[in-house]
Design a protein around this motif. Structure first.
Motif, mmCIF file in Angstrom:
data_model
loop_
_atom_site.group_PDB
_atom_site.id
_atom_site.type_symbol
_atom_site.label_atom_id
_atom_site.label_comp_id
_atom_site.label_asym_id
_atom_site.label_seq_id
_atom_site.Cartn_x
_atom_site.Cartn_y
_atom_site.Cartn_z
ATOM 1 N N ASP A 1 0.906 -0.604 0.110
ATOM 2 C CA ASP A 1 0.255 -0.186 0.263
ATOM 3 C C ASP A 1 0.861 1.225 -0.314
ATOM 4 O O ASP A 1 0.140 2.361 -0.409
ATOM 5 N N LEU A 2 1.900 1.616 0.670
ATOM 6 C CA LEU A 2 2.970 2.400 0.536
ATOM 7 C C LEU A 2 4.049 2.327 -0.526
ATOM 8 O O LEU A 2 4.698 3.615 -0.581
ATOM 9 N N ASN A 3 3.719 1.727 -1.503
ATOM 10 C CA ASN A 3 4.599 1.860 -2.427
ATOM 11 C C ASN A 3 4.056 3.353 -3.422
ATOM 12 O O ASN A 3 2.535 3.095 -3.646
ATOM 13 N N GLU A 4 4.235 3.468 -4.078
ATOM 14 C CA GLU A 4 4.410 4.750 -4.258
ATOM 15 C C GLU A 4 3.365 4.501 -5.666
ATOM 16 O O GLU A 4 2.415 4.899 -6.180
ATOM 17 N N GLN A 5 3.947 3.646 -6.510
ATOM 18 C CA GLN A 5 3.153 2.878 -8.126
ATOM 19 C C GLN A 5 1.957 2.245 -7.460
ATOM 20 O O GLN A 5 0.898 3.025 -8.541
#
Length: 148
Positions: free
Chosen positions: A85-89
Motif C-alpha cells: 500500500d505504501l508503494n508509490e506506484q
C-alpha cells in the motif's frame, strides 16, 4: 426481441460513450498506472506473493486462532499489505482507479437521471447515490434524520 431502429440508435450511442470513456484522461491515467505497477517485475512478484498469502489467510480464517499458522499469517498479511500500500506506484494506481470509478459513477448518474429521478443508481460515491430515503438501512429509527 426485435432490433428496432431506436434500439440500434441506443446501441450505437452506448458504443460511442464507451469509446469516449476509454479515450478519457482518467482511463489513460489508469492504463499508465497499471502498466507502471505490472511492468515492474519486483513489484509484480510482490503482488503475486501477496495474492498467495491472501489464499493462506482465507484458509486460516476458516479455523481462526486454532489454526497452527494463524499468528504468522495474520502478522505477515498486515506487514505485506502495508508495504504494498505504501508503494508509490500502487498508490498511483489506486488513485487512478478511484478517478476512473468517479467518472463511471458520474456517467451512470447522468444516464439514470435522464431516464427517471426514481432510478436507483449504484455508486461508490455517496454524492451520486439515489437513496435519499430511509431505504439506506440506517436501522436506528431516526439516526439518518428519518422517522421510522
Amino acid at each position: 426481441m426485435f432490433m428496432t431502429y431506436e434500439w440500434v440508435q441506443i446501441t450505437d450511442s452506448a458504443e460511442e460513450l464507451s469509446e469516449l470513456i476509454l479515450q478519457s484522461e482518467q482511463a489513460e491515467t489508469y492504463r499508465q498506472a497499471y502498466r507502471d505497477v505490472y511492468n515492474d517485475k519486483n513489484l509484480a512478484d510482490e503482488i503475486q506473493a501477496f495474492a498467495r498469502l491472501k489464499d493462506q489467510y482465507e484458509e486460516v480464517q476458516r479455523f481462526g486462532k486454532y489454526h497452527p499458522e494463524y499468528s504468522r499469517v495474520m502478522k505477515q498479511i498486515r506487514v505485506d499489505k502495508r508495504r504494498i500500500d505504501l508503494n508509490e506506484q500502487v498508490a498511483a494506481l489506486r488513485f487512478a482507479e478511484n478517478d476512473l470509478q468517479d467518472l463511471m459513477d458520474q456517467v451512470s448518474f447522468i444516464i439514470g437521471r435522464s431516464v427517471s429521478e426514481a432510478v436507483k443508481i449504484p455508486s461508490s460515491n455517496p454524492f451520486f447515490s439515489s437513496d435519499s430515503s430511509c431505504g439506506s438501512g440506517c436501522g436506528t429509527g431516526g439516526g439518518c434524520s428519518c422517522s421510522a
